[in-house]
Motif scaffolding. Structure first.
Motif, mmCIF file in Angstrom:
data_model
loop_
_atom_site.group_PDB
_atom_site.id
_atom_site.type_symbol
_atom_site.label_atom_id
_atom_site.label_comp_id
_atom_site.label_asym_id
_atom_site.label_seq_id
_atom_site.Cartn_x
_atom_site.Cartn_y
_atom_site.Cartn_z
ATOM 1 N N GLY A 1 0.816 -1.209 0.000
ATOM 2 C CA GLY A 1 0.000 0.000 0.000
ATOM 3 C C GLY A 1 0.852 1.262 0.000
ATOM 4 O O GLY A 1 0.562 2.227 -0.711
ATOM 5 N N ARG A 2 1.941 1.234 0.804
ATOM 6 C CA ARG A 2 2.846 2.378 0.814
ATOM 7 C C ARG A 2 3.551 2.541 -0.531
ATOM 8 O O ARG A 2 3.750 3.667 -1.018
ATOM 9 C CB ARG A 2 3.896 2.207 1.933
ATOM 10 C CG ARG A 2 3.319 2.274 3.335
ATOM 11 C CD ARG A 2 2.690 3.625 3.623
ATOM 12 N NE ARG A 2 3.673 4.709 3.596
ATOM 13 C CZ ARG A 2 4.347 5.138 4.635
ATOM 14 N NH1 ARG A 2 4.138 4.579 5.824
ATOM 15 N NH2 ARG A 2 5.211 6.131 4.519
ATOM 16 N N VAL A 3 3.930 1.409 -1.148
ATOM 17 C CA VAL A 3 4.561 1.462 -2.474
ATOM 18 C C VAL A 3 3.597 2.068 -3.486
ATOM 19 O O VAL A 3 3.979 2.918 -4.306
ATOM 20 C CB VAL A 3 5.009 0.057 -2.924
ATOM 21 C CG1 VAL A 3 5.487 0.074 -4.380
ATOM 22 C CG2 VAL A 3 6.123 -0.461 -2.017
ATOM 23 N N ALA A 4 2.325 1.639 -3.415
ATOM 24 C CA ALA A 4 1.322 2.160 -4.356
ATOM 25 C C ALA A 4 1.114 3.652 -4.165
ATOM 26 O O ALA A 4 0.951 4.398 -5.140
ATOM 27 C CB ALA A 4 0.008 1.402 -4.177
ATOM 28 N N ASP A 5 1.107 4.126 -2.912
ATOM 29 C CA ASP A 5 0.965 5.563 -2.653
ATOM 30 C C ASP A 5 2.160 6.344 -3.192
ATOM 31 O O ASP A 5 2.021 7.481 -3.644
ATOM 32 C CB ASP A 5 0.828 5.810 -1.146
ATOM 33 C CG ASP A 5 -0.576 5.504 -0.633
ATOM 34 O OD1 ASP A 5 -1.526 5.558 -1.437
ATOM 35 O OD2 ASP A 5 -0.706 5.199 0.565
ATOM 36 N N SER A 6 3.345 5.736 -3.136
ATOM 37 C CA SER A 6 4.571 6.445 -3.505
ATOM 38 C C SER A 6 4.827 6.449 -5.007
ATOM 39 O O SER A 6 5.138 7.498 -5.589
ATOM 40 C CB SER A 6 5.770 5.829 -2.779
ATOM 41 O OG SER A 6 5.615 5.936 -1.380
ATOM 42 N N VAL A 7 4.720 5.272 -5.630
ATOM 43 C CA VAL A 7 5.121 5.155 -7.039
ATOM 44 C C VAL A 7 4.012 4.624 -7.948
ATOM 45 O O VAL A 7 4.240 4.439 -9.141
ATOM 46 C CB VAL A 7 6.383 4.267 -7.172
ATOM 47 C CG1 VAL A 7 7.563 4.919 -6.491
ATOM 48 C CG2 VAL A 7 6.138 2.872 -6.607
ATOM 49 N N GLY A 8 2.839 4.349 -7.398
ATOM 50 C CA GLY A 8 1.724 3.910 -8.236
ATOM 51 C C GLY A 8 1.437 2.427 -8.116
ATOM 52 O O GLY A 8 2.331 1.621 -7.831
ATOM 53 N N ILE A 9 0.189 2.072 -8.340
ATOM 54 C CA ILE A 9 -0.258 0.692 -8.185
ATOM 55 C C ILE A 9 0.379 -0.226 -9.212
ATOM 56 O O ILE A 9 0.614 -1.406 -8.951
ATOM 57 C CB ILE A 9 -1.808 0.621 -8.256
ATOM 58 C CG1 ILE A 9 -2.313 -0.734 -7.791
ATOM 59 C CG2 ILE A 9 -2.310 0.934 -9.646
ATOM 60 C CD1 ILE A 9 -2.110 -1.004 -6.333
ATOM 61 N N GLN A 10 0.681 0.277 -10.416
ATOM 62 C CA GLN A 10 1.274 -0.577 -11.436
ATOM 63 C C GLN A 10 2.683 -1.014 -11.065
ATOM 64 O O GLN A 10 3.126 -2.115 -11.410
ATOM 65 C CB GLN A 10 1.261 0.135 -12.792
ATOM 66 C CG GLN A 10 -0.152 0.419 -13.304
ATOM 67 C CD GLN A 10 -0.170 1.039 -14.685
ATOM 68 O OE1 GLN A 10 0.586 0.627 -15.561
ATOM 69 N NE2 GLN A 10 -1.029 2.033 -14.888
ATOM 70 N N ALA A 11 3.398 -0.174 -10.311
ATOM 71 C CA ALA A 11 4.741 -0.535 -9.866
ATOM 72 C C ALA A 11 4.719 -1.710 -8.899
ATOM 73 O O ALA A 11 5.685 -2.485 -8.819
ATOM 74 C CB ALA A 11 5.421 0.665 -9.213
ATOM 75 N N VAL A 12 3.606 -1.864 -8.162
ATOM 76 C CA VAL A 12 3.465 -2.989 -7.233
ATOM 77 C C VAL A 12 3.581 -4.310 -7.981
ATOM 78 O O VAL A 12 4.278 -5.245 -7.543
ATOM 79 C CB VAL A 12 2.115 -2.898 -6.491
ATOM 80 C CG1 VAL A 12 1.805 -4.204 -5.762
ATOM 81 C CG2 VAL A 12 2.128 -1.737 -5.515
ATOM 82 N N TYR A 13 2.922 -4.395 -9.132
ATOM 83 C CA TYR A 13 2.925 -5.657 -9.884
ATOM 84 C C TYR A 13 4.242 -5.883 -10.617
ATOM 85 O O TYR A 13 4.632 -7.032 -10.858
ATOM 86 C CB TYR A 13 1.729 -5.688 -10.825
ATOM 87 C CG TYR A 13 0.449 -5.851 -10.049
ATOM 88 C CD1 TYR A 13 -0.019 -7.107 -9.708
ATOM 89 C CD2 TYR A 13 -0.252 -4.733 -9.588
ATOM 90 C CE1 TYR A 13 -1.158 -7.266 -8.945
ATOM 91 C CE2 TYR A 13 -1.392 -4.872 -8.819
ATOM 92 C CZ TYR A 13 -1.839 -6.148 -8.506
ATOM 93 O OH TYR A 13 -2.952 -6.294 -7.722
#
Length: 406
Positions: A371-383
């Motif tokens: 969730g923190r990654v998605a807030d920082s760099v976007g949800i697509q970066a999570v995948y």
């Protein structure tokens, strides 16, 4: 006539087998009800995000609360039940889930959502270790099949949750979650009957002379067991961080990247979770036949080609890739759990609690971090990040061959 009737009477062995199968089906069905309710939490995230103006980090904290409440208590419950089995605790755990669900339907602040999620997590902590013990008791030696049948109920429930949320809760609002309390009530009734069977089964085992014999020696040296358990923990980490990226954020990923509606995203999540259910039921019986270590190899490392392609695929290809990922990855947990129980004999409840707890805890922590990654760099970066997690499956080479010691 009397001779014919007597010849058709079922043998005691056959009756016992039928009873065991009915118990396995009952706990699988109860697992379905339990996890259908639990799956409503992430299915409500789009509503929470819009209605309560929550960030991705706050959504991750909801999952973290639910998962950690379950994970921290499950090993303790399992360890206690190894010494003092609690057959009727299954119904109590479902009752806690019922209370959490009712609170969730009325939660209109972030702290209240957290409290509701914690109560549902507490119900899981009580339910899973004892249910896994019942599956072991009713397995008749087919441990992989029994655990898979138990697990597939949970996976089916997890897949049904988003679909039912899309059909019932999304159109009517958060308060409609209370309607699912009927499922929890049914689960309590079923589990009370299962508790009665378990109590009678344990009493019968306690009366057998061999029950009082000394425990069998450990099949491997302690250092080997510790190393193998560490590898299994790493594999559970790989599996459940990837799975939580799907269960917690897949709908939001589809909405952001492809512009699908909330209801369509729930349907696509159902497709993925249904594939998970199919993979789960296959993993255990295959492990009984060819060995659990081979299943672990394929189910973790075999996902890598598909996960690496996923961030670069279009909508249709994404759906098919997630089906393949769900089916392959889901076969791992039953194999890992039974492998660990055979690695540490005589600790069925503790091992079940430990690995269910790890699964919940890792998923919760993973959800918060992602969730923190998605807030920082976007949800697509999570995948893009999670695509590399299945490569941890290479650690399977360090696992000993448990089946050869049976």
């Amino acid at each position: 006539m009397n001779t014919s009737t007597l010849s058709e009477a079922p043998s005691p062995t056959r009756v016992a087998e039928q009873t065991a199968l009915s118990v396995l089906l009952a706990i699988s069905f109860s697992h379905l009800l339990n996890d259908t309710i639990q799956a409503l939490i992430p299915s409500l995230y789009p509503l929470f995000k819009q209605g309560l103006s929550l960030s991705y980090s706050q959504l991750g904290l909801i999952t973290l609360t639910f998962q950690c409440t379950a994970s921290l208590l499950q090993p303790l419950v399992g360890h206690y039940s190894d010494r003092r089995p609690m057959p009727y605790s299954l119904a109590v755990g479902m009752g806690m889930t019922l209370i959490g669900l009712l609170l969730l339907s009325r939660a209109h602040t972030f702290p209240m959502v957290i409290v509701s999620a914690a109560m549902v997590g507490l119900g899981s902590a009580v339910f899973h270790p004892e249910a896994s013990r019942v599956a072991h008791l009713a397995s008749g030696g087919k441990r992989g099949f029994a655990q898979s049948l138990f697990q597939v109920g949970g996976n089916a429930g997890t897949s049904l949750g988003p679909l039912l949320a899309a059909a019932i809760i999304v159109p009517r609002g958060q308060g409609a979650a209370a309607w699912f309390s009927v499922l929890a009530g049914v689960g309590m009734l079923v589990l009370w009957q299962v508790g009665g069977w378990t109590s009678r089964k344990l009493h019968s085992i306690a009366r057998q002379p061999q029950h009082h014999a000394s425990a069998a020696p450990a099949p491997f040296p302690q250092a080997t067991v510790i190393r193998a358990l560490a590898v299994l923990v790493a594999l559970v980490f790989s599996k459940y961080v990837y799975l939580t990226s799907m269960t917690s954020y897949y709908t939001l990923y589809l909405i952001e990247r492809f512009g699908v509606s909330v209801q369509k995203s729930q349907v696509y999540l159902f497709v993925f979770l249904f594939a998970v259910a199919i993979g789960t039921i296959a993993g255990g019986p295959i492990g009984d036949r060819i060995g659990r270590k081979k299943v672990i190899w394929v189910s973790i490392l075999g996902v890598a080609p598909f996960s690496l392609c996923l961030p670069h695929a279009g909508l249709t290809a994404t759906i098919w890739l997630t089906v393949a990922i769900g089916m392959i990855l889901a076969s791992a947990f039953s194999a890992i759990l039974v492998y660990a129980q055979e690695l540490v004999p005589g600790k069925v409840g503790m091992i079940a609690g430990l690995f269910f707890g790890l699964a919940f805890g890792i998923a919760g922590l993973g959800s918060a971090v992602l969730g923190r990654v998605a807030d920082s760099v976007g949800i697509q970066a999570v995948y893009q990040f999670c695509a590399y997690l299945p490569l941890i499956g290479l650690l399977t080479m360090f696992l000993p061959d448990v089946e050869s010691t049976d």
